[in-house]
Structures are given as C-alpha cells and as structure tokens.
Design an enzyme around this catalytic site. Structure first.
Site, mmCIF file in Angstrom:
data_model
loop_
_atom_site.group_PDB
_atom_site.id
_atom_site.type_symbol
_atom_site.label_atom_id
_atom_site.label_comp_id
_atom_site.label_asym_id
_atom_site.label_seq_id
_atom_site.Cartn_x
_atom_site.Cartn_y
_atom_site.Cartn_z
ATOM 1 N N GLY A 105 -25.289 34.666 101.540
ATOM 2 C CA GLY A 105 -26.467 34.187 102.243
ATOM 3 C C GLY A 105 -27.009 35.298 103.121
ATOM 4 O O GLY A 105 -26.566 36.435 103.026
ATOM 5 N N SER A 106 -27.966 34.986 103.990
ATOM 6 C CA SER A 106 -28.555 36.018 104.845
ATOM 7 C C SER A 106 -29.396 35.391 105.937
ATOM 8 O O SER A 106 -29.876 34.262 105.808
ATOM 9 C CB SER A 106 -29.453 36.969 104.041
ATOM 10 O OG SER A 106 -28.793 37.538 102.948
#
Length: 806
Positions: free
Chosen positions: A227-228
């Site tokens: 994710g980010s």
C-alpha cells in the site's frame, strides 16, 4: 578557508568528470521518433556514492547513465533481479528442481503460458532508438558487474547459485511486463498453471501452491500488505508558496519488491532522484528540480473474469452467442532438474479463450474450477502494456504537473497505480491513470451484481473500444479521474473518489474504483494529519507521516477506559473465561495513544482492536463496535468516528487481548520496542508504527509472502489460533510497511529541499554497512538529506567515486 578550498577542489573535480565524459551535442528525440544513436563503442559512467550508499550516476548520454544504474544496482541487489529473470523465463525447475508441491514446475508453466516473453521479444524488436539506449545500457551495466565480480563472488542469498548468468534486454523487458501484471496476471500465474480440462492430468495442488495462490489473490481482495500514502501540497498550504510532496509506499522489506534509491544525471538531458522497484531502469517515485511525484496502488480492477459455457462432450470448446469456439492450445515444455546435473523434459498443453488464459480457482470455490459445463478465464488490461520504460523517463523530463499530465496522456503506460504530484509553481495534481477495462453499462451492472464475473458466452460483455486509449477496450486517460488544486491532494489506497476532504471525483466506471463507500482508517488518518497544519514545511511532513498517532486510539481509547473504570472489579466474561479488566484499563489510561518505541499500552490496544475486528469484521467501516458516528458519504474523511454507544464489544476485546498477552508472557503495559522489531543479520532492531487497521500513516506489518523471491523469509513465529491476532511468542516481527519515505519541496527561492529514508537499507548484502544503517535511522524516526546538487554530493564526507565502463 580550508572548507572553502575543499569545496573548490570538489567542484573542479566534477567539472573534469563532466568534461571527460563529454557533453551531449544534440538532444534526444521523443520516444517513438528516430532518436540519437549512442556514438561511443561502449559505455562510461561515474558512480558517486554518498552516505548510506546512495549512488549518484553521472554520464554523458542516456545509455551510459542507465549503464551506471544497472551496475550500481547489481552491486547492491544482484540476486533479486537475477532470481526474477530465471522466474519469468520459466526456468526455476530447470535449476532448482520441482520444488515443494512442484511449485517451481507450476510457476514455470504459468509464466510460459502467459506468453510475456514472446511479447517482450516483439517489444524489443520495435523499441525506439531512445528506449534502446535506456534498456541496453542498463543490461550492459548489470552484466559488467557480473563480469567484474565473477559468479562465485556474488554476495547475497544467491551466492554460488548455478543460475547466475548474464541477462539480456528481453529478460529485463519480460520482468518489466511481469511487474506490469502485478495486480492481474502475475498474481494469477498459479491458477493459470493449474488449469486443466476434466479428465486431463493436473499439476499437484498442495500447501505451497495454495499459499502462493492465496498470496496473489490478496492483491484483489484488499488484504495485501502492499500500500502507500502520498500527499501533494500546493502553494496555498505550503510555507514557501511552492509545492511539496510526501511519497510513502508500504512495500516489502524482503524479496524482489524492495525499492532501491538512486540519482541519474545526464547534463542537459536528465537529472532525476528517487527510487523504484529493483531491476527496472529509471526512477518510479522521485523528483527533479521542477517537479516531484509518487504513486499509490489504485483500488480499481486491472482485468475482468469471464465464465464460459462449454460445448457438451468437448471441455476445450465454448459457446459465444450460441456458436462453438475452440480454445487456443499452447504446448509448453519445461526442463526439470532431477538431481546430479540431470534434467527431464515435462510437457503440458495450456488453454486460452478469446479473452485470455483459462484459470483454476477451485481452491477458493469449487464453482471456479474447470468442469464439464463451465470454465473460468480472464482478460488482462496490462498484458500488452509496452509503455512502462518510456513512461517514467518522460515523467522525469516534465517541467511541471501539467507536463506530467501530458506524459500520462501520451504514453498511457502506468500499470496499476495512482499518481500524486507537486511542482515548483505550487500545483498539486492527482490522477488514476492505471490500465482499466472499458465495459458497457449493461456489462458494468452484471459485473457489480456478480461480484466481478461476466458471462463470456455472450459477446455483449466484450470490452468496448474507445478512441484515444492505449489499446482497444481500455479507458483512455482523458476519461480517467484527475484533479489539480492549489492546496492539496492525497491518496492512501482508497479509490479516486476522495482525493481531497471536500472535493470528490464521481461518475467514473466502478472498475476504476468504488465511489460513495467508507474510507479505511488509514485514509481518514491521512486527511486528519494533512489538515492538522495550516502551512507545511518539509521537516513537518516527515514528522507527520512518522507520527505514532492512530485514528482508532484517538477516537475510542478514552471510551474504553471510561467504560472499564465504570465497571470496577466486575469481570468481563469472554469465551467462558472471567477477566477483571482493571489492570488492562490502567495500562490504557497511562498510554500516550501512540505507536512509538517507548509507548506503553500500544500492544494492548492493538490486540484489543484486532479482537473486536475478529468478532465484528466490518467494525472499522460502520458505527457499532468501535465508532459511534455512522458513515456519511458527504463527510467520508471524518466518518465513521467517535466513541461507540455500546462499549461492551470494546470491553470484550480488551479482555481477549489481556488473555492473549498473559498467555504469551507480555505485561499489559509492555513497551512497544520490547515486542516489535525486525531482524537484520541476527540483530533485533526496534521498529515504530503499527498495522493499517489501527489507522496509522506509518504502517509496519509482517507478511509470510513478501514476494516470489527465493530469499529466505523472516520467521515471525506461530500465531495463536482463532484469535484474529498476529502476535506470536516472538512478538511482532516486521518485514513490510514503510519502505521508501520521501519528503520534499522547494524553498522560497526555488531550491530543492528533500529528505528521504529507505527503511531496509540500500544493500541486500548482509555484510554491507548499508544493509541495516537506514533501518537504525528508521528506528529513531530520522530522515536523511537527499543530496541532489553537485555541491551537496561532492562535499559529503562519505563520498566514494567509481568510474565504470563497458
């Protein structure tokens, strides 16, 4: 005076380097044009490594700068790319034998059935002159390191491996194509390999293949660890009146998906700093003197599943509009090492429909296998994506966010990520340019009603050609979500619809991502952090992202403490056990509500929340067990929130958490750094942060499948069964999460101001000083300076200079 003299000597040194390399006489044409051929017989680059081993590659042309990048990457992470080359060639069984549950046999058949190497060969033959330079230089640099070092002396987990060998341009393009399929075909390699018509010999299905298949399918379910966070701050929210950027991908710390940091400079042509997935030429997340950008995994769909009705008595024929259509057969033969240097040839026939490869997902549901009546197949939006190489180089040459937008529209090569960008002029830009199928309204309705499956036996469900798309059947960039503002935009892996607290993007295809649905607690926390400060500084951005605050603790801890204080010594009964929660209540009352190393009570809260989620799986997204204010689509960044009306689920979660911690021998107020850590060369290094379920920006977690690499995975210990917890007797062992953290902006005078952190270190060699040096910085929540200017590079006391040629 001595400092001035050292600086003068350094400047003269770099001038001599640039002169010796030779400034380019003509500019290169745009990708696809005739370009300028590399004039020299070979390549030459100067690799200047500054503190923490960051390579700054200086060269006279694009071929030489990627030559230096390939060489420097091989010095740090040779094994990762070499391993991936063998994997995507379909040659693991050739060198490693069949593997557990014949998994190497299965992946070899799967990658060959996808046909990405044949596509890479065709792409290689059609590259523009500029793409040719970029790719060939990188390959030559990687191979030059191998030639200089020798296969026997390669460091890392592949040391002495029989499969170490020079690579080719087609190898790198094949791997790049597998990366393009990360959110689609690459995750379906085993279901492709396992598919066989009824009555035909099938490949073995065991725990190893099941685990690898499940790891791939997590990418579609939203439970993947990748994710980010990314923020673009515009002039209105910047203390300098210029743009600012946060790039914070949460990716594995082990395996092939590790980021790698570098700086590429060709005077007059290219000057870009940042990071990218190892083994890919160029920079995927980074900045120049004018613009900066980052990515987050997009929430949409990169493919569509199809079920097809089979012709009775002929399971390799299917109907389309009532007319039988024969599946396409592909005969695949692989070599399998049988020991003692001997190999045997194993052959299978693989099948495809007009949409793509046939799949076997019967392990997930018997209805998703290949029966006498139906088969499952899919069409991939990235299978023909041949634009990635040029896409990121064109982004790196943009003058502002408008230039990035133009590059996205021209190339349409972004595979499965959003882009968030800021420029020196103070613009903040968001877009989801990821490759997305185009369907008719009727097909979209069917897709939504069936949970993502389409009837492939009717042609009305075919992808719809739209003018301007990279390939027929995709949504063109001009029709994808995008927004430019002067205050901020952000993304934290929720869909495009909330790039800003008060401006929503709606009316797009559901395959682009959902609209009107609750955001994750991490997205809500990102918005809370963004709006906690009126004017941002670069230093403040780093402090915010690494803050230990979480959405759940801020919203619900006080209510939990109040409820258990009101209860007194009356026990809470869970699973037939009576628990006096007073001591746990005291631990939470004394907690700072953070997930910092010294925080006492953080572990207990994490276990409490996970216990609640285990009993109420949707607790993070609706009012009830954790929150009191329900989701409001008009205020998605701030709902659900608040203390729940009924605190009994929280008290029961606390009781279960206390039982668990007592069973494992942890005090209720144990410090986080006594429990949470990673291991680097047998050294435990405490790690701040927690999992995204708690609603934190600084995510750190454990994944048993950090990729498909052969690198040994850290042992996190056995989880307690039937608890929903990932706490083990070893504590919380971390091998994924915050990976490359970039915070940057421009000063009021327009100079670059950038800080970064590569949490797991630049080198994959345990004997390198750069294997764990930045992990220790992360433990202290310290970012380091990005040395972007020549003066900054050359005055670094740790500077080491090497000239490489080939």
């Amino acid at each position: 005076m001595q400092r001035h003299n050292r600086f003068l000597v350094a400047v003269l040194s770099v001038l001599s380097i640039i002169i010796s390399l030779g400034l380019p006489g003509t500019a290169l044409a745009d990708p696809g044009g005739p370009g300028t051929e590399v004039k020299a017989a070979g390549y030459s680059a100067v690799i200047r490594r500054t503190a923490y081993g960051i390579p700054h590659v200086l060269a006279a042309n694009l071929g030489s700068v990627t030559f230096g990048q390939g060489y420097a990457y091989a010095e740090d992470r040779f094994c990762d790319l070499m391993d991936m080359v063998i994997k995507v060639r379909g040659e693991r069984a050739k060198y490693l034998g069949p593997g557990p549950d014949d998994i190497h046999v299965a992946t070899d058949f799967g990658y060959r059935a996808l046909g990405i190497r044949e596509r890479a060969e065709a792409q290689n033959a059609a590259l523009s002159a500029e793409e040719r330079q970029l790719l060939d230089g990188y390959v030559a640099g990687f191979n030059a390191y191998l030639a200089a070092t020798g296969a026997a002396n390669i460091p890392g987990y592949c040391a002495g491996a029989s499969w170490i060998q020079p690579i080719s341009a087609v190898d790198v393009l094949t791997y790049q194509r597998s990366v393009a399929l990360f959110a689609s075909g690459d995750a379906l390699v085993l279901p492709v390999a396992l598919a066989s018509p009824p009555g035909a010999a099938a490949l073995a299905k065991g725990p190893a293949t099941a685990a690898a298949t499940a790891g791939g399918l997590e990418r579609f379910s939203g439970t993947s660890s990748e994710g980010s966070n990314a923020w673009a701050i515009g002039a209105d929210r910047s203390s300098t009146g210029k743009g600012m950027l946060v790039g914070n991908p949460h990716f594995p710390w082990q395996g092939e998906l590790r980021f790698w940091e570098s700086h590429l400079r060709v005077p007059g042509q290219l000057d870009v700093y940042g990071a990218g997935l190892g083994g890919l030429p160029g920079i995927q997340i980074g900045f120049t003197e004018k613009v900066a950008w980052s990515h987050t995994i997009a929430a949409g769909s990169r493919f569509t599943f199809y079920t097809v009705d089979l012709v009775p008595g002929d399971p390799t024929s299917y109907y389309v509009d009532g007319v039988p259509e024969q599946m396409t057969e592909k005969n695949v033969t692989i070599a399998v090492n049988t020991g003692g240097g001997a190999t045997t040839q194993v052959s299978r026939t693989m099948y495809s429909t007009r949409y793509g490869n046939v799949l076997d997902l019967s392990a997930q549901s018997p209805a998703l296998g290949w029966s006498a009546e139906t088969a499952l197949t899919y069409r991939d939006a990235n299978i023909d994506n041949d634009r990635m190489l040029r896409q990121w180089f064109n982004i790196a040459r943009a003058a502002d966010t408008a230039g990035i937008r133009a590059a996205l529209g021209s190339d349409q090569g972004i595979p499965w990520v959003n882009i968030i960008a800021a420029d020196r002029n103070g613009n903040a830009f968001y877009a989801d340019p990821s490759q997305t199928p185009a369907l008719s309204p009727a097909s979209l309705a069917e897709w939504a009603a069936t949970g993502g499956f389409l009837n492939g036996s009717t042609s009305t469900n075919a992808w719809v050609p739209i003018p301007g798309a990279r390939s027929p059947g995709l949504i063109p960039f001009a029709q994808q979500p995008q927004l430019t503002r002067r205050d901020y935009v952000f993304n934290a892996n929720d869909s495009h619809w909330v790039p800003h607290a008060s401006q929503f993007l709606v009316g797009y295809s559901p395959l682009q991502g959902p609209e009107g649905t609750p955001l994750t607690p991490r997205s809500r926390q990102n918005l809370r952090l963004i709006n906690s400060t009126a004017k941002w500084t670069v230093a403040g951005l780093g402090t915010a992202i690494l803050s230990g605050n979480t959405f759940t603790s801020d919203e619900s801890t006080a209510a939990t403490v109040a409820a258990c204080r009101a209860r007194g010594n009356t026990p809470v009964v869970v699973d037939g056990v009576s628990v006096n929660v007073t001591q746990g209540c005291n631990a939470l009352a004394g907690w700072d509500k953070k997930f910092d190393l010294a925080s006492k009570g953080a572990v207990l809260w994490r276990e409490t929340v996970f216990s609640v989620i285990d009993q109420y799986p949707n607790a993070l997204y609706e009012a009830g067990p954790l929150f009191g204010v329900p989701f409001n689509p008009a205020d998605p960044g701030n709902t659900p929130r608040g203390a729940p009306a009924n605190t009994q689920p929280l008290l029961e979660g606390l009781a279960r958490a206390m039982i668990r911690m007592r069973t494992l021998g942890w005090a209720y107020d144990v410090r986080l750094d006594a429990v949470q850590y990673t291991v680097k060369k047998n050294e435990k290094i405490p790690v701040p942060g927690t999992t995204e379920e708690l609603g934190i920006a600084n995510v750190v977690e454990y994944t048993p499948v950090p990729g498909s690499s052969l690198e040994p995975v850290l042992d996190a210990g056995a989880r307690l069964p039937n608890t929903g917890s990932d706490l083990t007797r070893k504590g919380y062992v971390i091998n994924t999460g915050t990976s490359f953290l970039l915070t940057m902006g421009w000063t009021s005078s327009g100079a670059v101001d950038a800080k970064a952190l590569l949490t797991f270190g630049e080198s994959g060699n345990p004997n390198s000083p750069h294997f764990s040096d930045q992990t220790k910085l992360f433990s202290q929540k310290k970012l380091r300076e990005c040395r972007f200017t020549e003066a900054s590079i050359l005055t670094d006391p740790a500077l080491k200079v090497k000239t490489v040629s080939g």
